[in-house]
Each structure stands twice: as C-alpha cells, then as structure tokens.
Scaffold this active site. Structure first.
Site, PDB file in Angstrom:
ATOM      1  N   ARG A 130       0.852  -1.191   0.000  1.00  0.00           N
ATOM      2  CA  ARG A 130       0.000   0.000   0.000  1.00  0.00           C
ATOM      3  C   ARG A 130       0.888   1.242   0.000  1.00  0.00           C
ATOM      4  O   ARG A 130       1.712   1.421   0.897  1.00  0.00           O
ATOM      5  CB  ARG A 130      -0.888  -0.013   1.259  1.00  0.00           C
ATOM      6  CG  ARG A 130      -1.753   1.196   1.322  1.00  0.00           C
ATOM      7  CD  ARG A 130      -2.568   1.357   2.595  1.00  0.00           C
ATOM      8  NE  ARG A 130      -3.073   2.712   2.556  1.00  0.00           N
ATOM      9  CZ  ARG A 130      -3.318   3.470   3.584  1.00  0.00           C
ATOM     10  NH1 ARG A 130      -3.175   3.009   4.813  1.00  0.00           N
ATOM     11  NH2 ARG A 130      -3.745   4.713   3.440  1.00  0.00           N
ATOM     12  N   GLU A 220      -7.694   8.382   6.199  1.00  0.00           N
ATOM     13  CA  GLU A 220      -7.977   8.996   7.495  1.00  0.00           C
ATOM     14  C   GLU A 220      -8.552  10.414   7.386  1.00  0.00           C
ATOM     15  O   GLU A 220      -7.906  11.398   7.772  1.00  0.00           O
ATOM     16  CB  GLU A 220      -6.710   9.011   8.357  1.00  0.00           C
ATOM     17  CG  GLU A 220      -6.175   7.622   8.639  1.00  0.00           C
ATOM     18  CD  GLU A 220      -5.121   7.604   9.731  1.00  0.00           C
ATOM     19  OE1 GLU A 220      -4.696   8.685  10.185  1.00  0.00           O
ATOM     20  OE2 GLU A 220      -4.726   6.508  10.148  1.00  0.00           O
ATOM     21  N   ASN A 362      -7.883   1.733   9.715  1.00  0.00           N
ATOM     22  CA  ASN A 362      -6.588   1.932  10.386  1.00  0.00           C
ATOM     23  C   ASN A 362      -6.809   1.958  11.892  1.00  0.00           C
ATOM     24  O   ASN A 362      -7.682   2.695  12.382  1.00  0.00           O
ATOM     25  CB  ASN A 362      -5.967   3.283  10.010  1.00  0.00           C
ATOM     26  CG  ASN A 362      -5.506   3.338   8.570  1.00  0.00           C
ATOM     27  OD1 ASN A 362      -5.590   2.352   7.839  1.00  0.00           O
ATOM     28  ND2 ASN A 362      -5.015   4.489   8.162  1.00  0.00           N
ATOM     29  N   TYR A 364      -4.695   1.691  15.889  1.00  0.00           N
ATOM     30  CA  TYR A 364      -3.440   1.617  16.640  1.00  0.00           C
ATOM     31  C   TYR A 364      -3.612   1.374  18.131  1.00  0.00           C
ATOM     32  O   TYR A 364      -2.818   0.678  18.742  1.00  0.00           O
ATOM     33  CB  TYR A 364      -2.643   2.924  16.460  1.00  0.00           C
ATOM     34  CG  TYR A 364      -2.063   3.101  15.078  1.00  0.00           C
ATOM     35  CD1 TYR A 364      -0.780   2.671  14.782  1.00  0.00           C
ATOM     36  CD2 TYR A 364      -2.810   3.674  14.051  1.00  0.00           C
ATOM     37  CE1 TYR A 364      -0.228   2.815  13.518  1.00  0.00           C
ATOM     38  CE2 TYR A 364      -2.272   3.832  12.774  1.00  0.00           C
ATOM     39  CZ  TYR A 364      -0.987   3.397  12.516  1.00  0.00           C
ATOM     40  OH  TYR A 364      -0.452   3.534  11.256  1.00  0.00           O
TER      41      TYR A 364
HETATM   42  C1  BGC Z   1      -1.234   7.683   9.150  1.00  0.00           C
HETATM   43  C2  BGC Z   1       0.230   7.449   8.870  1.00  0.00           C
HETATM   44  C3  BGC Z   1       1.018   7.684  10.140  1.00  0.00           C
HETATM   45  C4  BGC Z   1       0.598   6.644  11.140  1.00  0.00           C
HETATM   46  C5  BGC Z   1       1.334   6.703  12.471  1.00  0.00           C
HETATM   47  C6  BGC Z   1      -1.690   7.135  10.457  1.00  0.00           C
HETATM   48  O1  BGC Z   1      -2.436   8.103  11.101  1.00  0.00           O
HETATM   49  O2  BGC Z   1      -2.035   7.285   8.098  1.00  0.00           O
HETATM   50  O3  BGC Z   1       0.614   8.280   7.833  1.00  0.00           O
HETATM   51  O4  BGC Z   1       2.389   7.702   9.939  1.00  0.00           O
HETATM   52  O5  BGC Z   1      -0.765   6.764  11.411  1.00  0.00           O
HETATM   53  O6  BGC Z   1       1.070   7.887  13.137  1.00  0.00           O
END
Ligand code: BGC
Length: 608
Positions: A130, A220, A362, A364
């Site tokens: 990607r 995002e 996405n 985290y």
């Molecule tokens: C983004 C990336 C970024 C990653 C880590 C996402 O919000 O798409 O470009 O580097 O998170 O912060």
C-alpha cells in the site's frame, strides 16, 4: 468502609466503601476499589484472561498481507521533474511546525529507490504493497490542466516493479499532501475541491487502472479534518475556527470520496475489475470506570465522533443521530442560528451511502473515556465532551498517543461488524513506533504485531468478522508528520548517516514474514511447513501456541536464539572450568593450611 480516622476524623476515608456520615442510616456505597478487590477474591489472584491467550488458526487462503507507506513520508524528490508543492512541503518548511524542522525533501528518497523498496518488500514476502500517490507530483497545480508525465512515470515504474515481483499495488489517492495551489484557493474548505479530486482520481484510474486492482480514495479523513483544520498540528495547520472548519472540511472530504468512488464504479469497474473504498481510522474506547454509565456513554461518543463521523454517512447514510443532536444543541445553546455541523441534502445522502467495496480500517490504540463538560466552548472536543486517559498497565511506544492495547482491536472490529452491516474489512494500517537510541532488536514491535494480529484472528475465527486483509504500518522508518524522524514506525531502519540511505531490517521483519508465511498462527501439532526448523529463508523460531508469551512475543529471531544458546554454552564452560579450578585450588590450599596449621590458619581461611 470509611470510618473515624483518628486525628483526621471523618475527612480521610480508607474504606473500600464510602459511608455517608451526614445520613443517620450511615448508608455504604461500594467504591471502584471494592469491585476491584471483589474480582481479585473471586479469581483468587490475577489469572491470564482468555482474551490474552494466543489462538491457533489461519486466515482465508486469499488473505491480503501488506505493508504501507505514504508519498510525503517516503518519496523525497520534493522538486524533482516538475513536481508541484504540497501543503506538507509548505508546512514542513515553516519553522517550528515539524520537530527538529525535519522535512520530507529527501525522506527515504523512494523517488529514486524503486529497486531498493521492492527488494525489501520481497524480503517481507508481502502479497500487497500500500502506497500513496502525490497529487502535486502528477498534477502540479492540482488540476488536469497540466499533467506531469515525469511524475506519473515514477508510479508506472513502481507498479511495474511490484507486479514483476508478484506484489499487488494498493494505491491511496490522497494521503494528506494536497497541492499547495489548491490550498491557496481554500483547499478542502472550498467545495470546488470535490470535482477537482474527482478529476484527479479519474486521471489516475485511466492511466494506472489496468494494472491496479486495489484503491483507497482518502486516508484517514478524521486527521485531515480535525488535526489539520482543528488542532492545526498537521498541514495546512489551521486552528482558528475549530468549531466549524473541521466539520466543513469533513463534509467536502466525504463528497469528494463519493465522487471518486462513483467515477470508478461507472467508468472503470466493469473493465478494470478492482475494488475501491475510503480508509477510516479510529481508536477503541472503554469507560474509565466500568461501573459508571456516564463513562460508557463517553466511550461510545469517542467512537461515534471518530469512526462514526465518516463511517455513518458512507455505510448507513448521513451523520449519526448522536453527532447531529449534540452539535445542533450545543450550537443553538451558544446562540448560533443553526448547527455547526453541515447538513447533507437527501440527494447527497443517497450519493454517499454505499460508496464502499470494503471497509478500509486503520487502528493503533485504545483509550479510557470519562465525561468532561467544556461549558460553552465550541470545538470538536467540546462537542464530544470527553476526556481520555490510558491504563497505566498498557505498554508505551515512541508516540505519546499510542499504548499497546491489543484487546481493543478485536472489540472495535466487532463494533464495525455490528454497526455497519458486517462489511468486508481490510486493515489498511496497524503498527507501533519507537524513539531514541536505535536498536534493531525491536522486541516491542514483534510483540505488538503478534498480539494485534492474533486479536484479528480471534475476530475472524471466533466472532465471524469478515476480515480479508492486514497491512502493517510501516515498511521503513520515515517522516512521521509533525514529529519528524524522531518517531520510528518502520519494519526496516533507515540509516540517515549513510548518504545511500540503506534500509536495514529490524528483527520484527522475521516475525512478520513468518506470520505471513504461516497465514496466521497454525497449531504446532498441524505440522504446517511454515513451522519447519529455521532455514536461510525463514529466520524465526516456529510459532507455537503454547510457547511462553515472552519467546515469540519478545521477537526473538532464530539468530537471537542461537546467540543466546551459544552464550549459555560458553558460560557453562567457563562455570565448569571455574568450578574445577576452585576445587583444585581448595584442595591445594587445604594441604598447605594443614602444613601451617599452627601458624596462621585464620589468615589462610580468610584469604581463601
Ligand atoms: C497515518 C500514517 C502515520 C501513522 C502513524 C496514520 O495516522 O495514516 O501516515 O504515519 O498513522 O502515526
């Protein structure tokens, strides 16, 4: 329970239960700690929750295993071959905007390193890659009035090299580097951007679409809208109208996405047979106090205001009732004539609803939420009315906002399944950073990937979430937006002190490629060939369900394990040798001491 605390009277309460001393009945109310202690007693300690145990199993046979980057973060070549400027070029060249005044002028120099990038993708054994297209590299002033063929050629070269390596390109059209020329006329605030984005998308499909089957319109939108136009800590760095601008920008982002999707659907899909969607990011949120309804409500608002802001219009049509009601009421209460949240017309709702082929997601981290009353303040956080913290037991990363909390991944995937009609999901980003001294033994990253991907497997196998792919963020250390090069999310380390910018594998590369080779976490009893002893090809020890979390979790590569064994062996020899010497010495000393017995036995003993 709280009681008479000697000299402090009733002011200090040590109790697990609160006692109301103003009430003659002295009612007792359990505090959070009472519930907590109750659980410890019930569980007789702290057993490993089922949720934290590793699950064996594998993903679908055609699973997408990918890794991601973004143009501004890696390409460099900021003025090469007629490229126009982007809002990130301008932002990074403005003093104090980016940590250490780092810029993406050179970044990983991927513009000149197609072979090197493809080589490390091959090393990872991903099935897909990607990456994003820099809009101003292809259209320097943002419009199709002038097409920069040289810039477009870079993407041809990259796509061709990927296909030759049997890696499918997954292209993002917009990963935040808007042409500065468009920003100069209002950027995402000006609704003429909708047709400009559609035309740009149309051009890219027409030029690359015969080779590319996987597309993302916008990455995002939450970050573009709120970080770029509310907090102002990302380009274009606007923060003076936080009550309205993020919502206007979001509105145009949604319309632009929908137009690009429709162009593909109407003009290219039949022939090119690809899939296209938007990628939405969101944290998961838990109540800070699980015994408080208002914390549950706050947690729900976190997800509704981040994920739901964009997912609700695309999947269910229009903004959610929660957002519409809260923002309208708070706007009117502040004396405004109408809601700060723009309204879609019924035609627009119809045009946006259903513009997805999969859910690009996405993720985290997770936060703990509690309500906060921002009174009359008019901005996104005040509308959401939530404060967030992290659990102190969650492991840290190199980014203040990112705490390791794998359980939240499974929960938010289930939320998406329930809320948006069980869509096909492709994880388009997930990963962890470090900062400070370079250590290629990135144990935390191996641990993170292992735990998060295993939660993904649970969502797939146990909960029936329709997961088709996973993308790690990111291929190599790169420009982490406003924090510059200080936060490193890469599977490969980029050695900036060498002008060739070599890409050096961190240990997590072995772990991720092993998970890919195994298509998940097969049961060791299955004898799956990916579990075979280490060869040059595969350099991590077999994945075993019962392996202590610390083994695979520590990201030990076979090389590490071998070094550890060799060291142990060497230490053993030294120890045996030492013991023999000691015994011989002891016997000799004993003999000697016998001779001198009457002279200085005490001294001998002590010296010995
Ligand atoms: C983004 C990336 C970024 C990653 C880590 C996402 O919000 O798409 O470009 O580097 O998170 O912060």
């Amino acid at each position: 329970m709280d009681s008479f605390e000697w000299l402090n009277g009733y002011k200090v309460g040590f109790g697990l239960h609160h006692v109301d001393f103003t009430n003659p009945n002295r009612p007792r109310t359990p505090k959070y700690s009472a519930h907590f202690y109750y659980n410890i007693i019930r569980d007789n300690g702290f057993p490993l929750p089922d949720d934290e145990k590793m699950l064996s199993g594998h993903f679908r046979d055609d699973f997408i295993w990918s890794v991601a980057t973004a143009s501004y973060q890696i390409e460099g070549g900021w003025r090469a071959d007629g490229k126009g400027l982007s809002i990130w070029d301008k932002f990074a060249h403005t003093p104090l905007r980016v940590f250490n005044d780092d810029t993406g002028d050179i970044a990983c120099d991927s513009y000149n390193k197609v072979e090197e990038d493809v080589a490390i993708l091959k090393q990872l054994k991903v099935t897909h890659y990607r990456f994003s297209i820099s809009w101003p590299r292809v259209l320097p002033d943002g419009t199709t009035n002038h097409i920069n063929e040289a810039g477009l050629n870079y993407y041809h070269k990259l796509v061709d090299a990927l296909l030759a390596a049997n890696i499918q390109p997954h292209i993002t059209l917009y990963h935040w580097d808007l042409p500065q020329a468009l920003q100069d006329i209002g950027g995402w605030e000006n609704d003429t951007i909708v047709t400009k984005f559609r035309d740009y998308a149309d051009l890219i499909f027409s030029r690359l679409g015969h080779k590319v089957k996987f597309w993302i319109t916008i990455n995002e939108p939450y970050n573009v809208a709120n970080i770029g136009h509310g907090y102002g800590t990302a380009a274009p760095g606007i923060s003076f109208r936080p009550g309205t601008l993020p919502y206007i920008v979001a509105h145009n982002l949604l319309k632009a996405h929908a137009e690009a999707w429709h162009v593909y659907n109407d003009k290219y899909r039949a022939e090119q047979k690809g899939i296209i969607s938007i990628t939405i990011n969101s944290d998961w949120s838990e109540p800070r106090n699980p015994y408080k309804q208002e914390d549950y409500d706050a947690a729900r608002r976190v997800v509704e205001f981040q994920l739901g802001w964009f997912a609700h219009p695309v999947y269910n049509g229009d903004y959610s009732e929660i957002m519409k009601t809260i923002i309208r009421e708070r706007s009117l209460a502040a004396g405004l004539p109408k809601s700060r949240l723009p309204e879609f017309t019924p035609e627009e709702i119809k045009r946006i609803k259903g513009t997805y082929d999969y859910f690009g997601f996405n993720h985290y981290t997770t936060v703990l939420a509690f309500p906060v009353d921002y009174k009359n303040l008019q901005h996104y956080d005040a509308d959401r009315g939530v404060g967030t913290i992290a659990d102190r037991t969650w492991l840290d990363s190199g980014s203040a906002w990112l705490k390791v909390s794998p359980f939240g991944f499974r929960k938010i995937l289930n939320f998406i399944k329930e809320e948006y009609g069980n869509p096909t999901i492709i994880i388009t980003e997930n990963g962890i950073s470090e900062r400070g001294a370079v250590d290629l033994n990135d144990v935390h990253r191996s641990y993170y990937y292992e735990k998060y991907i295993n939660q993904l497997l649970k969502a797939y196998l146990l909960d029936g979430v329709d997961i088709h792919g996973y993308t790690a963020w990111t291929l190599m250390d790169n420009l982490e937006w406003a924090t510059g090069f200080s936060e490193r999310f890469g599977l490969f380390y980029l050695n900036h002190s060498d002008p060739d910018l070599p890409r050096v594998a961190k240990n997590s590369v072995s772990l991720y490629s092993k998970i890919i080779a195994c298509n998940g976490f097969p049961d060791p009893a299955s004898g799956h060939e990916c579990l075979n002893p280490v060869t040059e090809e595969s350099t991590v020890p077999p994945i075993t369900d019962n392996a202590p979390v610390g083994f695979l979790g520590m990201g030990l590569s076979a090389a590490d394990a071998e070094t550890a064994l060799n060291t142990t062996f060497a230490l053993l020899i030294v120890a045996v040798f030492g013991a023999v010497c000691t015994s011989v010495g002891f016997l000799m000393a004993k003999k000697q001491s016998k001779k001198r017995q009457n002279v200085d036995s005490i001294k001998l003993e002590k010296t010995f």
